[in-house]
Scaffold this active site. Structure first.
Site, PDB file in Angstrom:
ATOM      1  N   ASN A 152       0.799  -1.220   0.000  1.00 45.52           N
ATOM      2  CA  ASN A 152       0.000   0.000   0.000  1.00 45.52           C
ATOM      3  C   ASN A 152       0.834   1.274   0.000  1.00 45.52           C
ATOM      4  O   ASN A 152       0.389   2.304  -0.456  1.00 45.52           O
ATOM      5  CB  ASN A 152      -0.937   0.016   1.215  1.00 45.52           C
ATOM      6  CG  ASN A 152      -0.227  -0.282   2.518  1.00 45.52           C
ATOM      7  OD1 ASN A 152       0.506  -1.276   2.618  1.00 45.52           O
ATOM      8  ND2 ASN A 152      -0.400   0.544   3.511  1.00 45.52           N
ATOM      9  N   CYS A 326       5.512  11.770  11.928  1.00 46.38           N
ATOM     10  CA  CYS A 326       4.498  12.744  12.287  1.00 46.38           C
ATOM     11  C   CYS A 326       3.147  12.428  11.693  1.00 46.38           C
ATOM     12  O   CYS A 326       2.128  12.908  12.163  1.00 46.38           O
ATOM     13  CB  CYS A 326       4.930  14.135  11.847  1.00 46.38           C
ATOM     14  SG  CYS A 326       6.028  14.867  13.043  1.00 46.38           S
TER      15      CYS A 326
END
Lengths: 395, 128
Positions: A152, A326
């Site tokens: 993915n 992040c």
């Protein structure tokens, strides 16, 4: 108005109009419970049957081998836990890879806590799994091999047929998380010796909240959700009727246009990749150059961090994703980028652009027009870039 | 997820750059974790007359650097040392909980730069 460009199709796709049109009557007009005996129920049952036939045809399997679920994650959980619990007398060893989706990885980690042993195969710098390594990892306790069809994040397509053949020869169940592959590249379950396959409708222009698990006839696995007798006693819960109808229509559409769409996306993808590599320095392509999903482009930009890249693109109307810490909600960057050997600081600077039906050549032009400026601006702010340029250091 | 102020300081960061003849430089964080902040100070008569920063990091890291440099500009060293990460976050109208460490880095970078300044001052005294 600012241009809006959606290049995050690996995260999710919109629902196609034709798909939505088929779904809508099943909210209000044809709302019976497919398990009911009366006419309302029978109408609903007919719709579920048709969706099952369409899904089976898309994968080259029988309708009785298709089981609808709430999505790809449930299908992965069911396949792995279901096989593990039903076959624990035969063995407790599972083989998977280090680049699987968390739906597979975290399920395997749970099973390790329950006493199973799991081998996480490494991959090469392109993210490829080697069939010989699968073979070498097999022990007399191995009950399941689970290898994703296509990754993915970096889009690498795995040698599924070869791995399936090894599993079949050794009498070991073979599961593949094909969530990113179905509807985008050819998937022939019979030819590829697949025993269990997970798919999810919202990755190929169907609705969210519905998926399926293909279970080859004769595969022993426990149910995952217990309750009523739906899905031939294997997956309880009243069927998500509109969702299932949508899945059936979406998979039919995706597979019938597969070749044409794939060609179009591959051409756009390659232009995007070469455009980025040619216009920006210190950038690398993640994943395999050719064995990759038609719509996937994944880059690492040195000296900058992925989230600030995403925010900057978003300000220009471009929707993308990143494997930086992040954006992953943890302290580490993507496990996939680390598995292909990227150092942490390069993995933090990754950018994934995934193309789809609604993208045009103008969208590619637009990204190629704004991306170099964004990278330049962030680099000018970065102390790592200053070091790289060998500029003066004042410390 | 970010306030408008964070986005403003991310898109239009104040005080980006380096000071060639800085009196104090502080660098905190590391590339492995995805955050590096480097702060340059110019100090006259115990007052911060100029400050610049360079940051490798996410939007919150860049915005925190920008806001922190704004908050200490023109302040005395003692005043700058009192700057807390909370004050930086508040000045940005808040940061998501997972991003609070970015404001901590900003506070630490300023402290490191001031420490560097004091060390240099001491060296000067010893040498003179």
């Amino acid at each position: 108005m600012q241009r809006r460009v959606y290049m995050d199709h690996a995260a999710t796709t919109y629902t196609k109009q034709e798909v939505l049109d088929e779904m809508l009557p099943y909210f209000k007009e044809i709302y019976g419970n497919p398990s009911s005996v009366h006419g309302f129920g029978r109408e609903a049952r007919k719709a579920v049957d048709l969706a099952r036939e369409r899904t089976a045809a898309a994968l080259n399997v029988s309708p009785e081998e298709i089981y609808f679920t709430s999505g790809g994650t449930e299908a992965d959980n069911w396949a792995i836990k279901g096989v593990a619990w039903a076959n624990k007398e035969r063995g407790n060893h599972i083989i998977t890879t280090s680049i699987e989706h968390h739906a597979v990885l975290h399920t395997c980690q749970y099973l390790e806590k329950m006493g199973f042993e799991v081998t996480y195969l490494p991959v090469d710098s392109y993210g490829l799994v080697y069939p010989e390594q699968v073979k070498e990892a097999i022990t007399d306790k191995t009950i399941l091999i689970s290898v994703m069809f296509a990754n993915n994040e970096i889009g690498t397509i795995e040698p599924i047929k070869e791995i399936g053949q090894i599993a079949r020869e050794r009498g070991i169940y073979f599961h593949t998380d094909a969530v990113q592959a179905v509807g985008h590249i050819p998937v022939d379950v019979k030819d590829m010796n697949i025993d269990l396959l997970s798919l999810s409708a919202h990755k190929f222009y169907g609705p969210k909240g519905v998926g399926a698990l293909y279970i080859r006839k004769g595969v022993k696995l426990h149910p995952f959700i217990h309750g009523g007798a739906q899905e031939r006693n294997r997956r309880a819960g009243t069927e998500n009727l509109p969702g299932i109808v949508g899945l059936g229509k979406a998979i039919e559409l995706a597979v019938s246009n597969l070749e044409e769409n794939s060609k179009r996306l591959t051409a756009m993808r390659d232009r995007l990749i070469s455009g980025v590599l040619n216009s920006i320095e210190n950038v690398r392509l993640n994943g395999h150059p050719t064995k990759r999903l038609p719509g996937n482009a994944n880059f690492s930009f040195e000296f900058i961090e992925g989230e600030s890249l995403l925010l900057s693109l978003d300000m220009k109307g471009i929707a993308a994703s990143s494997g930086s810490a992040c954006t992953s909600g943890s302290l580490d960057p993507s496990h996939v980028l680390l598995a292909i050997g990227l150092p942490h600081e390069i993995a933090h600077g990754s950018l994934r652009l995934t193309l789809g039906d609604d993208n045009t050549d103008e969208d590619i032009d637009y990204v190629l027009e704004v991306l170099p400026g964004i990278v330049k601006r962030l680099r000018e702010m970065s102390p790592l870039f200053a070091q790289h340029k060998g500029g003066k250091h004042y410390v | 997820m970010y306030s408008e102020k964070v986005m403003d300081h991310f898109m239009n960061p104040r005080n980006v750059g380096e000071i060639e003849d800085a009196d104090g430089v502080g660098e905190v964080g590391n590339a492995k974790c995805g955050d590096i902040m480097k702060i340059y100070l110019k100090i006259r008569d115990n007052r911060i007359v100029d400050v610049k920063f360079k940051t490798f990091g996410c939007g919150a890291a860049i915005a925190s650097s920008s806001m922190a440099t704004e908050l200490i500009k023109g302040k005395t060293i003692e005043e700058a040392l009192e700057l807390t990460n909370k004050a930086v976050a508040e000045a940005l109208d808040g940061l998501p909980p997972i991003k609070m460490h970015c404001s901590v880095l900003a506070e630490q970078a300023i402290k490191a730069a001031i420490e560097d300044y004091r060390r240099r001052q001491q060296e000067k005294q010893v040498n003179s």
